[in-house]
Design a protein around this motif. Structure first.
Motif: not given
Length: 93
Positions: A32, A73, A78
């Motif tokens: 992130i 992200s 992710n």
């Protein structure tokens, strides 16, 4: 996730902290990205070692006059799902 509409005018030594959790273990918290204003911050690499358990991330040297914080992200990086909570920006006036 974007937080905006606040003022840091007159503040120095800005520091950002937040809690992050993931739906899997053995993933990295730096998946992130964090953007403060137009600056992409360096999120330290640290493994998330427990599923659905928050750990604290602290970032210093947040640019002065920051008026937005964005957590970013991509679907490619992710792959497990993350949650962010308890976002806190502090500084010296």
């Amino acid at each position: 996730l974007q937080i905006s509409g606040f003022s840091t005018t007159g503040y120095t030594n800005l520091k950002l902290s937040y809690n992050i959790a993931a739906n899997a273990k053995s993933v990295d918290q730096n998946v992130i990205q964090v953007k403060c204003g137009s600056t992409v911050m360096t999120v330290p690499s640290a493994a998330i070692t427990a599923v659905n358990t928050y750990q604290t991330v602290e970032l210093s040297n947040v640019p002065v006059n920051t008026t937005s914080i964005e957590f970013i992200s991509s679907a490619e990086t992710n792959t497990v799902g993350y949650r962010v909570d308890n976002v806190k920006l502090v500084g010296t006036k």
